[in-house]
Scaffold this motif. Structure first.
Motif, PDB file in Angstrom:
ATOM      1  N   THR A  60     -71.953  81.194  50.663  1.00 30.08           N
ATOM      2  CA  THR A  60     -71.421  80.438  49.527  1.00 30.08           C
ATOM      3  C   THR A  60     -72.287  80.511  48.282  1.00 30.08           C
ATOM      4  O   THR A  60     -73.659  80.762  48.098  1.00 30.08           O
ATOM      5  CB  THR A  60     -71.672  78.737  49.779  1.00 30.08           C
ATOM      6  N   PRO A  61     -71.548  81.061  47.302  1.00 27.13           N
ATOM      7  CA  PRO A  61     -72.409  81.191  45.720  1.00 27.13           C
ATOM      8  C   PRO A  61     -73.331  79.961  45.405  1.00 27.13           C
ATOM      9  O   PRO A  61     -72.749  78.799  45.787  1.00 27.13           O
ATOM     10  CB  PRO A  61     -71.358  81.408  44.900  1.00 27.13           C
ATOM     11  N   CYS A  62     -74.469  80.231  45.264  1.00 23.49           N
ATOM     12  CA  CYS A  62     -75.100  79.102  44.477  1.00 23.49           C
ATOM     13  C   CYS A  62     -74.727  78.426  43.391  1.00 23.49           C
ATOM     14  O   CYS A  62     -74.992  77.289  43.545  1.00 23.49           O
ATOM     15  CB  CYS A  62     -76.638  79.953  44.160  1.00 23.49           C
ATOM     16  N   ASP A  63     -73.759  78.736  42.657  1.00 20.00           N
ATOM     17  CA  ASP A  63     -73.270  78.132  41.308  1.00 20.00           C
ATOM     18  C   ASP A  63     -72.347  76.973  41.965  1.00 20.00           C
ATOM     19  O   ASP A  63     -71.778  76.406  41.052  1.00 20.00           O
ATOM     20  CB  ASP A  63     -72.537  78.978  40.413  1.00 20.00           C
ATOM     21  N   GLN A  64     -71.951  77.201  43.134  1.00 20.10           N
ATOM     22  CA  GLN A  64     -70.911  76.324  43.630  1.00 20.10           C
ATOM     23  C   GLN A  64     -71.522  74.847  44.484  1.00 20.10           C
ATOM     24  O   GLN A  64     -70.897  73.984  44.895  1.00 20.10           O
ATOM     25  CB  GLN A  64     -69.770  76.786  44.503  1.00 20.10           C
ATOM     26  N   MET A  65     -73.035  74.915  44.288  1.00 23.24           N
ATOM     27  CA  MET A  65     -73.690  74.065  45.164  1.00 23.24           C
ATOM     28  C   MET A  65     -73.656  72.805  44.531  1.00 23.24           C
ATOM     29  O   MET A  65     -73.809  72.855  42.998  1.00 23.24           O
ATOM     30  CB  MET A  65     -75.230  74.416  45.362  1.00 23.24           C
ATOM     31  N   PHE A  66     -73.535  71.698  44.871  1.00 20.28           N
ATOM     32  CA  PHE A  66     -73.337  70.252  44.413  1.00 20.28           C
ATOM     33  C   PHE A  66     -74.945  69.654  44.342  1.00 20.28           C
ATOM     34  O   PHE A  66     -75.334  69.544  45.533  1.00 20.28           O
ATOM     35  CB  PHE A  66     -72.447  69.472  44.789  1.00 20.28           C
ATOM     36  N   TRP A  67     -75.440  69.271  43.001  1.00 17.65           N
ATOM     37  CA  TRP A  67     -76.744  68.625  43.012  1.00 17.65           C
ATOM     38  C   TRP A  67     -76.423  67.067  42.543  1.00 17.65           C
ATOM     39  O   TRP A  67     -75.925  66.986  41.572  1.00 17.65           O
ATOM     40  CB  TRP A  67     -77.629  69.395  41.888  1.00 17.65           C
ATOM     41  N   ARG A  68     -77.208  66.000  43.254  1.00 19.33           N
ATOM     42  CA  ARG A  68     -77.167  64.803  42.837  1.00 19.33           C
ATOM     43  C   ARG A  68     -78.441  64.304  42.654  1.00 19.33           C
ATOM     44  O   ARG A  68     -79.647  64.708  43.014  1.00 19.33           O
ATOM     45  CB  ARG A  68     -76.436  63.902  43.922  1.00 19.33           C
ATOM     46  N   GLN A  69     -78.616  63.457  41.641  1.00 20.24           N
ATOM     47  CA  GLN A  69     -80.058  62.972  41.284  1.00 20.24           C
ATOM     48  C   GLN A  69     -80.476  61.795  42.155  1.00 20.24           C
ATOM     49  O   GLN A  69     -79.540  60.887  42.566  1.00 20.24           O
ATOM     50  CB  GLN A  69     -80.067  62.458  39.873  1.00 20.24           C
ATOM     51  N   VAL A  70     -81.868  61.758  42.263  1.00 23.39           N
ATOM     52  CA  VAL A  70     -82.592  60.764  43.077  1.00 23.39           C
ATOM     53  C   VAL A  70     -83.535  60.138  42.161  1.00 23.39           C
ATOM     54  O   VAL A  70     -84.234  60.808  41.346  1.00 23.39           O
ATOM     55  CB  VAL A  70     -83.225  61.315  44.383  1.00 23.39           C
ATOM     56  N   GLY A  71     -83.807  58.842  42.191  1.00 25.27           N
ATOM     57  CA  GLY A  71     -84.629  58.149  41.126  1.00 25.27           C
ATOM     58  C   GLY A  71     -85.987  58.689  41.712  1.00 25.27           C
ATOM     59  O   GLY A  71     -86.483  59.157  42.667  1.00 25.27           O
ATOM     60  N   GLY A  72     -87.160  58.846  40.465  1.00 29.42           N
ATOM     61  CA  GLY A  72     -88.302  58.948  40.669  1.00 29.42           C
ATOM     62  C   GLY A  72     -88.748  60.027  39.856  1.00 29.42           C
ATOM     63  O   GLY A  72     -88.091  60.586  38.823  1.00 29.42           O
ATOM     64  N   HIS A  73     -90.050  60.539  39.572  1.00 26.98           N
ATOM     65  CA  HIS A  73     -90.574  61.509  38.918  1.00 26.98           C
ATOM     66  C   HIS A  73     -91.623  62.089  39.636  1.00 26.98           C
ATOM     67  O   HIS A  73     -92.692  61.719  39.804  1.00 26.98           O
ATOM     68  CB  HIS A  73     -91.050  60.901  37.476  1.00 26.98           C
ATOM     69  N   SER A 119     -80.733  91.772  46.743  1.00 29.39           N
ATOM     70  CA  SER A 119     -80.253  91.535  45.364  1.00 29.39           C
ATOM     71  C   SER A 119     -80.599  89.850  45.096  1.00 29.39           C
ATOM     72  O   SER A 119     -80.515  89.133  46.291  1.00 29.39           O
ATOM     73  CB  SER A 119     -79.055  91.928  45.174  1.00 29.39           C
ATOM     74  N   TRP A 120     -80.128  89.432  44.112  1.00 31.67           N
ATOM     75  CA  TRP A 120     -80.193  88.189  43.611  1.00 31.67           C
ATOM     76  C   TRP A 120     -78.730  87.301  43.340  1.00 31.67           C
ATOM     77  O   TRP A 120     -78.172  88.053  42.823  1.00 31.67           O
ATOM     78  CB  TRP A 120     -81.443  87.836  42.387  1.00 31.67           C
ATOM     79  N   ASP A 121     -78.784  86.205  43.699  1.00 32.02           N
ATOM     80  CA  ASP A 121     -77.870  85.185  43.625  1.00 32.02           C
ATOM     81  C   ASP A 121     -78.118  84.187  42.783  1.00 32.02           C
ATOM     82  O   ASP A 121     -79.033  83.494  43.287  1.00 32.02           O
ATOM     83  CB  ASP A 121     -76.979  84.969  44.604  1.00 32.02           C
ATOM     84  N   TYR A 122     -77.692  83.832  41.446  1.00 30.16           N
ATOM     85  CA  TYR A 122     -78.317  82.718  40.815  1.00 30.16           C
ATOM     86  C   TYR A 122     -77.452  81.291  40.923  1.00 30.16           C
ATOM     87  O   TYR A 122     -76.187  81.384  41.130  1.00 30.16           O
ATOM     88  CB  TYR A 122     -78.603  83.171  39.518  1.00 30.16           C
ATOM     89  N   GLY A 123     -77.920  80.233  40.844  1.00 30.94           N
ATOM     90  CA  GLY A 123     -77.291  78.943  40.600  1.00 30.94           C
ATOM     91  C   GLY A 123     -77.558  78.214  39.613  1.00 30.94           C
ATOM     92  O   GLY A 123     -77.613  78.655  38.310  1.00 30.94           O
ATOM     93  N   ILE A 124     -78.009  77.008  39.660  1.00 35.60           N
ATOM     94  CA  ILE A 124     -78.231  76.081  38.499  1.00 35.60           C
ATOM     95  C   ILE A 124     -79.420  76.560  37.625  1.00 35.60           C
ATOM     96  O   ILE A 124     -80.295  77.108  38.246  1.00 35.60           O
ATOM     97  CB  ILE A 124     -78.379  74.499  38.877  1.00 35.60           C
TER      98      ILE A 124
END
Length: 1239
Positions: free
Chosen positions: A804-817, A1168-1173
């Motif tokens: 699966t290409p990295c650019d199709q990954m779904f990211w969601r945010q979690v609270g914190g720092h 080789s490399w595959d890039y995402g977000i």
């Protein structure tokens, strides 16, 4: 927030501590002496005992205190003996320091005190500049001094090697006496002490400033106090313009003192290079008629108390104006006051001797609002310490089973009337009275007159109802007050001394009935103990009150100096069951509270005890069973009521709702600008409950209405974007991820931006069917801003043929720092903040600006973080003025960021976002790579260039970095793991089905110590304690592989492997030094199942060849790629990195998530490399992703393969970082450190 301690001393000299996590004063049972006062910081507490010596109590920690002793062995070559210790007369010593000037043989090193112990014997250091030497540790040079190398050459005429030995501080959680000076005059006995200065500079870390006042009014400074030398080195006298009675030191550069005459002194010139300061400035007392007796300082505050117990606040105090501008009278009467962390204020009331806390103290209102009493009970164990006998002997009093003191008449003098004239008369009978007053009183007691004694007793005997007496304690004797503070028990005990002690209530009645004097006992054994009597100081005003209960004749009959009154003290409690302690001193320098901290110290004792009894009536097991029963009953009721309606059709098959709003959109074609748009989210739900939606952006171009749209299920990530003027966020899709060009929107307010982000995040998760907390296999990542994102991996993500290409990954945010995050497939997740605080994941989701359905209701906690904002001051040299802030027209801004392209001054530089608030002022940062001079400057030939910390003839420009700290308060599913600050962590990667009784977790403290966490399990991910792993030098990066192989990087760039690490031996046995790549210093390492990757300081990615179970250290390094910031290896040896300079559709992108393609057991380096977000990403960890791709046979793969003229033919795998050629055409050094084309 971790618990911290408030320290206090009662009027009997007993030391107590109160934790912010409990509601109980705990007595320090280890104190073998009664103490007069204490001063505390977070890591330790200092105190003055009744013997006037200073004692130190260093809090116990899993991190040991180690000090490295080193000396150098020097040899010279001669034709007869070769290398030998026969040196030339002009050479250095055979055993010397690094400069060769001081003679340092091995036998000259001694332990500084009994609080230290040697860890081992001397051994030769086999490391030089990150590279290993031979087994003997010798380094060679042409002559002394010169540049030493590990290789012996034909012209190497001298050699040396470093010998190392460590000593460990063993006196933890106990009061250790500070050793006396071995040379020079000893300081006078001390009467006051104050500790601070830990924020003067960050380097050297752990430095403290300890100020003390002697009985003669002199001021002393303890030099050399650091985290590796808590006792300090030597006392240095500081000249003063008068006699000082009390001193106070703040966390930064404020030092105030009180003179005998009531004026105040302010120390100026305190800084990083001059912690003692340079001069004193006199400040008048707040009240001209009444002098000051006490002062307390913080970061930007000064509080004072005058002789009439009035409290005063000094306005206008800061680092630029330590003297302030004027006094403001405050409400309340105190006997002493103390300023703790965050400028919080503590005091002791003069009426009831209770500890009070100043409420409402904030950065905007430093004076606070009101005083509130700290009302908590003492610990249940009220028996006296068995060490009281020894402590009384050291104070000049002799305690056995009974206490003997001189009779009443022997402690009275003509000075009683003078002591009552304070404050006008000059002599103070006050807790803050100078020690000299009590010393004069005790000396004059030998000439006390019986007539004066009788007169005083007669005048006080007429009082019918005695007032509740609060003991007043002089500053140099708590022991005398302990003897006298018995509510008149001295001289009021009749009956034989061996009888039981008389209660305080019964003692008064018996005194009225009995006319006989107290029994006088002086046995032979007692006479021996009193052959050489020692003087102890007694507050005469208090002694006068004691003697007021008996008739005059009784006092006259007992005025002989040889008379001794006896009574029992060993088994009686100093306070009644309902009496609160009478405090004499309080110190909050180590108590971390602020105006928002919820403390449980202000409830009454009765309420606390009743609440405790109520809470004990219901056990946690009963509560859990009750909740489970209610849940089961509700579930059964719901099933029963829904059973009759199953055949009904749904009333609504599909629902649609729309949310609209006004925003601004960044138009990404020329001319780019912000455009006012209408933003709409249309969401609909199907019959089966599935949800989806569309985003619309309506704008006008050339007076024509147009719109953009994006399907919600195609959105891959929503990212808040830092902007000084707008509240912006970015929307990425798979196509826009490839182009590195998202949809950027700006909301009118920050609240609206957070509402939209939360709503869009929920919609995206609904469309993909993602709910609840992240899975145990999740991939975690962090942005440069510190935001936390998580992605759920699919089984095809690590497929070998068609991943699966990295650019199709779904990211969601979690609270914190966070700054660093690590995890494994068992669900153990740890993080490290920018302030080096460790945090553990609690299993929740949401937090921050996510509310309602977007966040879990439990497992969400408050999280704080502190980071530094940096700006640079730039100057250019000219022949007229030298270095000045006037540069050439082509130069960078004289105040700029690190790149020099953006102007950043002290006035216009703001915190990263409105959530951050400044917590310090601008200060010079000396901890810059490359070093600085004494003023913080770095020099170079021109802008930009390689900077160094010393000036040469070719340096025409210079710069220095300024830092200012800011603080963030947010929420998230994270719990703090106190108390050790960390800089790196690693957790054992393993399979999802694997079982571990304890999950191996290693870490590196911010001081470079290597630690192993014990007790980490899936049920207790925070673990229980730290195990220190010894090292010869500080480390900065560490990683553990799936079979317990531990690799680490030292601060000098060298590599180490830890041998014999296993589940049975979690700490291993020893370190093996592995040479780094040629001419490179490594900074980060990551270990997978069989692979080891490292990143050096130039951004090069290296692979370790030859790593096998029989030879886990490997053989050689191979360069893989450049422009790499971080690397992370998973349990399947998958390789993910954070890359810089990745080509996008418009520009190069820094901080991009990339994955290595083609990684197989026979090809661990990949292809080789595959890039995402990206960009803007700073950290990623895939160490929890143990999801293996489904196995596909070659026949099935051939059938499923796309045709040659399909999409796969048109879009080959992307390679933002081009793979190295097997036969490079350029030199190795140029290729390694150069910028790759297309990156």
């Amino acid at each position: 927030m971790p618990s911290s301690l408030l320290w206090a001393v009662d009027v009997y000299g007993r030391v107590y501590s109160l934790s912010t996590a409990c509601q109980l004063w705990e007595q320090c049972r280890d104190a073998h002496l009664e103490f007069k006062r204490v001063t505390s910081v977070q890591q330790c507490c200092w105190g003055i005992a009744c013997d006037h010596n200073i004692y130190l109590n260093v809090h116990a920690s899993d991190l040991p205190i180690r000090y490295q002793e080193e000396t150098f062995e020097n040899q010279r070559w001669n034709p007869v003996d070769g290398f030998s210790d026969r040196l030339l007369p002009s050479d250095r010593w055979q055993w010397s320091d690094v400069t060769g000037l001081d003679h340092q043989p091995l036998e000259s090193f001694q332990l500084p005190s009994e609080s230290w112990e040697w860890e081992g014997d001397w051994y030769a250091d086999e490391n030089i500049g990150g590279e290993p030497t031979d087994k003997t540790g010798w380094t060679y040079a042409i002559d002394f001094p010169a540049t030493y190398t590990k290789d012996k050459k034909w012209n190497s005429c001298v050699r040396r090697r470093r010998w190392i030995r460590y000593r460990r501080y063993k006196a933890r959680d106990t009061w250790a006496k500070i050793p006396s000076e071995e040379t020079g005059p000893l300081p006078d006995p001390f009467s006051d002490i104050s500790c601070g200065g830990w924020e003067v500079s960050e380097e050297p870390a752990g430095r403290l400033s300890l100020w003390a006042v002697s009985l003669q009014g002199k001021v002393w400074f303890r030099d050399g106090i650091r985290h590796d030398n808590p006792e300090g080195s030597v006392w240095e006298e500081v000249s003063i313009p008068g006699e000082v009675v009390q001193i106070s030191c703040g966390p930064v550069d404020l030092v105030w003192a009180v003179l005998w005459e009531g004026q105040l002194l302010v120390r100026e010139g305190i800084g990083r290079d001059c912690p003692k300061g340079s001069s004193w400035v006199v400040v008048d007392s707040p009240s001209p008629e009444v002098g000051a007796i006490h002062v307390a300082v913080g970061v930007n505050v000064v509080w004072a108390i005058t002789k009439d117990h009035k409290v005063w606040f000094r306005r206008g105090v800061n680092s630029h104006n330590p003297c302030g501008s004027g006094w403001i009278g405050m409400v309340g009467e105190m006997v002493m006051i103390n300023v703790g962390l965050n400028d919080q204020v503590w005091g002791i009331n003069c009426e009831d001797r209770a500890v009070y806390f100043r409420q409402g103290v904030t950065s905007s209102e430093l004076s606070g609002k009101a005083w509130k009493a700290v009302s908590v009970p003492r610990d249940s164990d009220r028996s006296h310490s068995s060490a009281s006998t020894n402590s009384m002997h050291s104070a000049g009093c002799f305690f056995g089973g009974e206490v003997r003191i001189q009779s009443q008449g022997s402690v009275l003098s003509d000075l009683d009337s003078d002591s009552e004239r304070a404050p006008g008369g000059g002599l103070l009978s006050d807790p803050e009275a100078p020690a000299a007053v009590a010393a004069v009183d005790a000396a004059a007691a030998a000439a006390a007159a019986a007539a004066a004694s009788g007169a005083v007793a007669t005048s006080n005997a007429d009082v019918d109802i005695p007032k509740p007496r609060i003991p007043k304690v002089t500053s140099d004797s708590f022991i005398s007050e302990l003897v006298s503070d018995r509510e008149g028990q001295v001289g009021r005990r009749d009956g034989p001394p061996s009888g039981p002690s008389i209660p305080e209530e019964e003692g008064a009645e018996r005194d009225e009935e009995s006319k006989e004097p107290p029994t006088l006992v002086l046995s032979a054994s007692q006479s021996v103990g009193l052959q050489d009597p020692q003087w102890s100081n007694v507050d005469l005003e208090e002694a006068q009150t004691h003697l007021a209960v008996g008739p005059p004749a009784e006092a006259a009959d007992t005025c002989s100096l040889s008379s001794v009154a006896t009574y029992h003290l060993g088994l009686e409690e100093l306070y009644g069951p309902d009496e609160h302690p009478l405090w004499a001193w309080v110190s909050g320098g180590g108590c971390s509270v602020d105006s928002h901290t919820q403390l449980n110290w202000f409830n009454s004792t009765g309420m606390a005890s009743s609440a405790q009894s109520m809470s004990l009536s219901i056990t946690p097991a009963q509560s859990a069973a009750w909740r489970k029963q209610i849940f089961e009953q509700l579930s059964e009721r719901s099933k029963r009521e829904m059973e009759n309606f199953r055949h009904y059709e749904q009333a609504i098959e599909q629902s649609v709702w729309v949310k609209k709003g006004a925003m601004q959109w960044w138009r990404d074609w020329k001319p780019p600008k912000w455009v006012d748009v209408r933003f709409a989210l249309e969401q609909f739900s199907g019959v089966e409950g599935n949800k989806d939606g569309i985003l619309f952006i309506y704008y006008t171009f050339n007076e024509e209405k147009k719109y953009l749209h994006a399907f919600v299920n195609e959105v891959t990530i929503l990212v808040p974007v830092l902007n000084d003027t707008k509240h912006t966020f970015a929307i990425y899709t798979a196509e826009r991820t490839k182009q590195r060009w998202p949809i950027r929107l700006a909301a009118p307010t920050e609240l609206e931006m957070h509402d939209w982000l939360a709503l869009l995040s929920v919609s995206c998760c609904d469309s993909r069917g993602i709910h609840g907390p992240p899975s145990k296999q999740a991939i975690w990542s962090l942005t440069c801003k510190g935001d936390i994102f998580v992605s759920e991996p699919t089984p095809e993500l690590e497929a070998s043929l068609y991943p699966t290409p990295c650019d199709q990954m779904f990211w969601r945010q979690v609270g914190g720092h966070l700054r660093i995050i690590e995890c494994n497939s068992l669900g153990v997740v740890w993080g490290v903040g920018y302030d080096h605080t460790a945090w553990v994941y609690t299993g929740g989701y949401g937090g921050g600006f996510f509310q309602g359905l977007a966040s879990s209701t439990d497992n969400i906690y408050t999280q704080t973080d502190v980071k530094s904002v940096y700006i640079y001051e730039n100057q250019r040299w000219n022949p007229v003025t030298g270095y000045a802030n006037k540069g050439l027209p082509t130069d960078r801004y004289m105040w700029s960021d690190a790149s020099g392209l953006h102007e950043c001054t002290k006035a216009n530089t703001k915190p990263p976002s409105p959530h951050w608030t400044w917590v310090s002022d601008w200060a010079i940062d000396y901890s810059v790579s490359g070093g600085t001079d004494r003023e913080g400057w770095q020099y170079a030939a021109d802008f930009p260039a390689s900077y160094h910390g010393h000036k040469t003839l070719k340096d025409f420009v210079r710069r220095r970095r300024w830092a200012r700290k800011c603080k963030l308060a947010t929420t998230g599913p994270w719990l703090e793991v106190p108390p050790i600050a960390l800089s790196d962590i690693t957790i054992l990667p393993c399979g999802a089905q694997s079982t571990h009784e304890q999950v191996p977790l290693w870490a590196i403290s911010n001081k470079g110590d290597v630690l192993c966490r014990l007790g980490v399990t899936t049920q207790t991910p925070a673990g229980t304690s730290w195990l220190h792993v010894g090292t010869d030098q500080p480390f900065k990066s560490i990683s553990i592989g799936t079979v317990h192989q531990v690799w680490a990087i030292a601060r000098d760039g060298s590599t180490f492997y830890r041998g014999s690490v296993s589940a049975q031996n979690p700490a291993g046995d020893c370190w093996y030094h592995i040479p780094p790549p040629a001419k490179q210093k490594l900074k980060q390492v990551s270990v997978g199942r069989t692979s080891v990757y490292t990143v050096d300081e130039n951004g090069n990615l290296w692979y370790r060849h030859g790593v096998t179970p029989s030879y886990p250290q490997g053989s050689t390094w191979e360069h893989i790629s450049n422009n790499v910031r971080k690397v992370s290896l998973g349990p399947l040896d998958q390789v993910w990195i954070i890359a810089d300079k990745v080509q996008g559709s418009h520009s190069l992108s820094c901080g991009t998530v990339c994955r290595r393609l083609g990684v197989q057991p026979m090809e661990p380096k990949g292809q080789s490399w595959d890039y995402g977000i990206g960009g803007g990403w700073d950290h990623i960890t895939v160490r929890a992703n143990s999801t293996e791709a489904p196995r596909i046979s070659m026949a099935a793969a051939a059938v499923a393969a796309p045709p040659h003229d399909g999409l796969a033919q048109q879009t080959p795998p992307r390679s933002p970082l081009p793979p190295r050629s097997p036969l490079p055409t350029r030199s190795q050094e140029t290729e390694i450190n150069g910028d790759a084309i297309g990156c």
